[in-house]
Design a protein around this motif. Structure first.
Motif, PDB file in Angstrom:
ATOM      1  N   GLU A 320      45.430  20.192  59.588  1.00 43.60           N
ATOM      2  CA  GLU A 320      45.715  19.305  59.437  1.00 43.60           C
ATOM      3  C   GLU A 320      44.017  18.968  58.451  1.00 43.60           C
ATOM      4  N   LEU A 321      43.558  20.406  58.179  1.00 41.22           N
ATOM      5  CA  LEU A 321      42.686  21.145  57.084  1.00 41.22           C
ATOM      6  C   LEU A 321      42.865  21.695  55.821  1.00 41.22           C
ATOM      7  N   LEU A 322      44.262  21.444  55.267  1.00 42.13           N
ATOM      8  CA  LEU A 322      44.102  21.490  53.924  1.00 42.13           C
ATOM      9  C   LEU A 322      44.493  20.858  53.274  1.00 42.13           C
ATOM     10  N   LYS A 323      44.295  19.880  53.371  1.00 44.39           N
ATOM     11  CA  LYS A 323      43.778  18.941  52.600  1.00 44.39           C
ATOM     12  C   LYS A 323      42.370  18.593  52.068  1.00 44.39           C
ATOM     13  N   ASP A 324      41.859  18.806  53.414  1.00 44.24           N
ATOM     14  CA  ASP A 324      40.490  19.178  52.271  1.00 44.24           C
ATOM     15  C   ASP A 324      40.115  21.133  52.072  1.00 44.24           C
ATOM     16  N   THR A 325      40.266  21.653  52.359  1.00 43.36           N
ATOM     17  CA  THR A 325      40.562  23.234  51.980  1.00 43.36           C
ATOM     18  C   THR A 325      40.891  23.678  51.019  1.00 43.36           C
ATOM     19  N   LEU A 326      40.114  24.383  49.804  1.00 46.50           N
ATOM     20  CA  LEU A 326      40.279  24.055  48.273  1.00 46.50           C
ATOM     21  C   LEU A 326      40.682  26.048  48.436  1.00 46.50           C
ATOM     22  N   ILE A 327      41.604  26.731  48.742  1.00 47.88           N
ATOM     23  CA  ILE A 327      41.563  28.466  48.611  1.00 47.88           C
ATOM     24  C   ILE A 327      41.952  28.602  46.898  1.00 47.88           C
ATOM     25  N   VAL A 328      40.911  29.710  46.793  1.00 46.27           N
ATOM     26  CA  VAL A 328      41.195  30.180  45.279  1.00 46.27           C
ATOM     27  C   VAL A 328      41.195  32.054  45.984  1.00 46.27           C
ATOM     28  N   CYS A 329      42.226  32.440  45.356  1.00 47.30           N
ATOM     29  CA  CYS A 329      42.333  34.098  45.669  1.00 47.30           C
ATOM     30  C   CYS A 329      42.741  34.657  44.262  1.00 47.30           C
ATOM     31  N   GLN A 330      41.567  35.586  44.101  1.00 50.37           N
ATOM     32  CA  GLN A 330      41.876  36.736  42.756  1.00 50.37           C
ATOM     33  C   GLN A 330      40.468  36.979  43.173  1.00 50.37           C
ATOM     34  N   GLY A 331      40.265  38.444  41.823  1.00 50.16           N
ATOM     35  CA  GLY A 331      39.680  39.240  42.378  1.00 50.16           C
ATOM     36  C   GLY A 331      38.927  39.234  40.467  1.00 50.16           C
ATOM     37  N   GLU A 332      38.006  40.070  40.440  1.00 45.62           N
ATOM     38  CA  GLU A 332      37.870  40.215  38.890  1.00 45.62           C
ATOM     39  C   GLU A 332      37.845  40.326  37.034  1.00 45.62           C
ATOM     40  N   PHE A 333      39.335  40.785  37.345  1.00 46.30           N
ATOM     41  CA  PHE A 333      40.076  40.700  36.023  1.00 46.30           C
ATOM     42  C   PHE A 333      41.864  41.958  36.585  1.00 46.30           C
ATOM     43  N   GLY A 334      42.697  41.688  35.728  1.00 38.61           N
ATOM     44  CA  GLY A 334      43.366  42.775  36.794  1.00 38.61           C
ATOM     45  C   GLY A 334      43.878  43.471  35.787  1.00 38.61           C
ATOM     46  N   ARG A 335      45.021  44.482  36.002  1.00 35.85           N
ATOM     47  CA  ARG A 335      44.763  45.851  35.682  1.00 35.85           C
ATOM     48  C   ARG A 335      46.093  45.770  34.531  1.00 35.85           C
ATOM     49  N   THR A 336      46.092  47.484  33.746  1.00 33.42           N
ATOM     50  CA  THR A 336      46.709  47.209  32.692  1.00 33.42           C
ATOM     51  C   THR A 336      47.632  47.683  33.072  1.00 33.42           C
ATOM     52  N   PRO A 337      48.912  46.657  32.051  1.00 33.53           N
ATOM     53  CA  PRO A 337      50.747  46.533  32.017  1.00 33.53           C
ATOM     54  C   PRO A 337      51.004  48.165  31.975  1.00 33.53           C
ATOM     55  N   ARG A 338      50.733  48.837  31.475  1.00 35.63           N
ATOM     56  CA  ARG A 338      50.926  49.978  30.860  1.00 35.63           C
ATOM     57  C   ARG A 338      50.348  50.914  32.400  1.00 35.63           C
ATOM     58  N   ILE A 339      51.495  51.952  32.810  1.00 31.76           N
ATOM     59  CA  ILE A 339      51.093  52.675  33.620  1.00 31.76           C
ATOM     60  C   ILE A 339      50.759  54.041  33.331  1.00 31.76           C
ATOM     61  N   ASN A 340      49.727  54.654  34.045  1.00 35.10           N
ATOM     62  CA  ASN A 340      48.518  55.850  33.189  1.00 35.10           C
ATOM     63  C   ASN A 340      49.516  56.516  34.078  1.00 35.10           C
ATOM     64  N   GLY A 341      49.121  58.303  33.360  1.00 33.17           N
ATOM     65  CA  GLY A 341      49.246  59.624  34.258  1.00 33.17           C
ATOM     66  C   GLY A 341      49.976  59.463  35.682  1.00 33.17           C
ATOM     67  N   GLN A 342      48.570  58.895  36.447  1.00 33.25           N
ATOM     68  CA  GLN A 342      48.325  59.145  37.443  1.00 33.25           C
ATOM     69  C   GLN A 342      49.194  58.167  38.261  1.00 33.25           C
ATOM     70  N   SER A 343      50.071  57.612  38.070  1.00 32.81           N
ATOM     71  CA  SER A 343      50.603  56.194  39.179  1.00 32.81           C
ATOM     72  C   SER A 343      49.816  55.327  38.748  1.00 32.81           C
ATOM     73  N   GLY A 344      49.121  55.391  37.954  1.00 31.40           N
ATOM     74  CA  GLY A 344      47.997  53.881  38.107  1.00 31.40           C
ATOM     75  C   GLY A 344      48.153  52.831  37.085  1.00 31.40           C
ATOM     76  N   ARG A 345      46.669  52.084  37.449  1.00 32.55           N
ATOM     77  CA  ARG A 345      46.648  50.904  36.386  1.00 32.55           C
ATOM     78  C   ARG A 345      45.023  51.036  35.834  1.00 32.55           C
ATOM     79  N   ASP A 346      44.719  50.638  34.992  1.00 30.63           N
ATOM     80  CA  ASP A 346      43.233  50.497  34.638  1.00 30.63           C
ATOM     81  C   ASP A 346      43.001  48.967  34.793  1.00 30.63           C
ATOM     82  N   TRP A 348      41.521  45.306  33.031  1.00 37.68           N
ATOM     83  CA  TRP A 348      42.153  45.147  32.116  1.00 37.68           C
ATOM     84  C   TRP A 348      42.427  43.485  32.026  1.00 37.68           C
ATOM     85  N   PRO A 349      41.436  42.903  31.444  1.00 34.35           N
ATOM     86  CA  PRO A 349      40.610  41.674  31.871  1.00 34.35           C
ATOM     87  C   PRO A 349      42.204  40.220  30.447  1.00 34.35           C
TER      88      PRO A 349
END
Length: 425
Positions: A320-346, A348-349
């Motif tokens: 019964e702690l969830l009603k008193d605890t706010l959870i925020v899940c994030q990083g500093e930005f996202g990553r490119t929709p386009r997949i680069n040549g190294q099977s990665g994403r760059d 992307w804010p």
């Protein structure tokens, strides 16, 4: 060494060595037992920090069938119409507890600047020392506790110091500061929870008492920080206070449910901390800077995120702690929709997603929408200022409240341009 030859630099080095050894080798086993008797408290915040900028297009806003989508499939959740990654199955079963914002759109694509903006809600402005969200929350609630009100678990905090609020509201760091970039790099191990001896406690107390002589020095940021560190160390060195950081006190089945990774055990520690009255806890999951081999790395990281975060939600709800605890899940930005040549994403804010759950937040919702290829916001664009206003409202704080800054200018908790997302509140 005589007192007159104890320089500021030397004093800081001694303090750093003492506290570092205490926090990483013995892992702060002597926390104040009295913290369990804090009584009623304001709401708490747990920030699940996905350090490095997660590919949220592979977590919360998949694009199956599109060339930008990658190999992951989406799965149904507990909430009809809300779909997330196949590698988050445990979270999918608890979707009614959380909401997803799929329309985050920010400007900063550099790690350092993006972390600053995301953590403070403001862009850098000259000499103003903006405090992090955790410092602001700790200052507003300012719960009397032997445990610091702002605790960071795993790796290096995105924003150090307490900004213009002062060093007493700086994050108290728990866990190693590994330079490894892998997904399990916070060096947090249950095996490290070995009590220190009475002799070691006495030696450290003697060091802190010796450093107290520095109070005769002219006031400065250095001495203020040293005083704050010394005071917090003294408060934490109660030999009867090991309980809050002793994960061995938890049932073995529960520890296993969170997972043996540093992140999973950090999530369990976060629950224990908010249960004892800590206002703000950050838990870092490192390794999201996936310029190459994105999909294998995100799969592994997603599994840790799913296990730790889902166990945290379930544990908080059952207690019964969830009603008193706010959870925020994030990083500093996202990553490119386009997949680069190294099977990665760059970096992307422009379009990315994050998750909110718990206190003051209506779960089971999806806010905003991106285009089929993930490159554009189609509805409800959300900025950092809007998110900050939502978080403050969710924990019962007025985002318009002001604090006096170090340059004599009043600064609101959230940028005045920000508008809370009313659907979530």
């Amino acid at each position: 060494m005589s007192r007159k030859h104890l320089s500021r630099r030397t004093a800081l080095q001694h303090l750093a060595l003492g506290v570092s050894a205490w926090s990483t080798s013995s892992w702060l086993p002597t926390l104040a037992e009295a913290a369990a008797e804090t009584g009623s408290k304001p709401k708490s915040v747990i920030l699940i920090w996905l350090n490095g900028g997660p590919a949220t297009i592979d977590l919360w806003d998949l694009k199956p069938g599109n060339k930008n989508g990658g190999p992951f499939q989406e799965i149904e959740t507990q909430v009809p119409g809300m779909k997330i990654s196949e590698h988050l199955p445990s979270l999918a079963k608890q979707a009614s507890d959380f909401s997803i914002i799929r329309s985050m759109s920010t400007r900063e694509g550099d790690h350092s600047r993006a972390r600053f903006v995301t953590m403070t809600g403001y862009t850098p402005q000259g000499a103003i020392k903006f405090p992090a969200l955790g410092s602001l929350v700790a200052n507003e609630f300012n719960v009397e506790n032997d445990i610091p009100s702002y605790v960071h678990i795993g790796g290096r905090p995105a924003i150090g110091g307490g900004g213009f609020l002062g060093p007493q509201f700086a994050p108290f760091v728990v866990g190693g500061r590994s330079r490894r970039s892998g997904p399990d790099s916070s060096d947090l191990k249950v095996a490290d929870l070995t009590p220190i001896s009475v002799e070691q406690q006495a030696e450290r107390l003697q060091l802190q008492t010796g450093l107290k002589s520095l109070s005769t020095m002219p006031a400065s940021l250095v001495t203020d920080t040293l005083d704050s560190s010394r005071d917090r160390a003294l408060r934490l060195m109660n030999p009867k206070a090991a309980s809050v950081f002793d994960l061995q006190q938890e049932d073995a089945a529960l520890r296993e449910a969170y997972g043996s990774s540093s992140f999973g055990q950090g999530c369990l520690m976060a629950r224990r901390l908010v249960e004892r009255g800590v206002s703000f806890v950050e838990v870092s999951l490192n390794g999201w800077d996936t310029h190459s081999d994105n999909f294998e790395r995100v799969k592994e990281l997603s599994q840790q995120l799913d296990r730790g975060c889902a166990s945290l939600l379930n544990d908080l709800r059952q207690r019964e702690l969830l009603k008193d605890t706010l959870i925020v899940c994030q990083g500093e930005f996202g990553r490119t929709p386009r997949i680069n040549g190294q099977s990665g994403r760059d970096h992307w804010p422009s379009t990315w997603s994050m998750m909110l759950a718990g206190a003051g937040i209506r779960g089971g919702q999806v806010i905003g929408k991106t285009s089929e290829d993930g490159t554009k916001i189609e509805s409800k664009p959300t900025r950092t200022a809007d998110l900050m206003a939502t978080v403050f409202r969710g924990i019962g704080l007025d985002p318009r409240k002001q604090n006096m800054s170090n340059v004599g200018r009043p600064i609101r908790l959230a940028d005045p341009d920000g508008k809370a997302i009313e659907e979530l509140l």
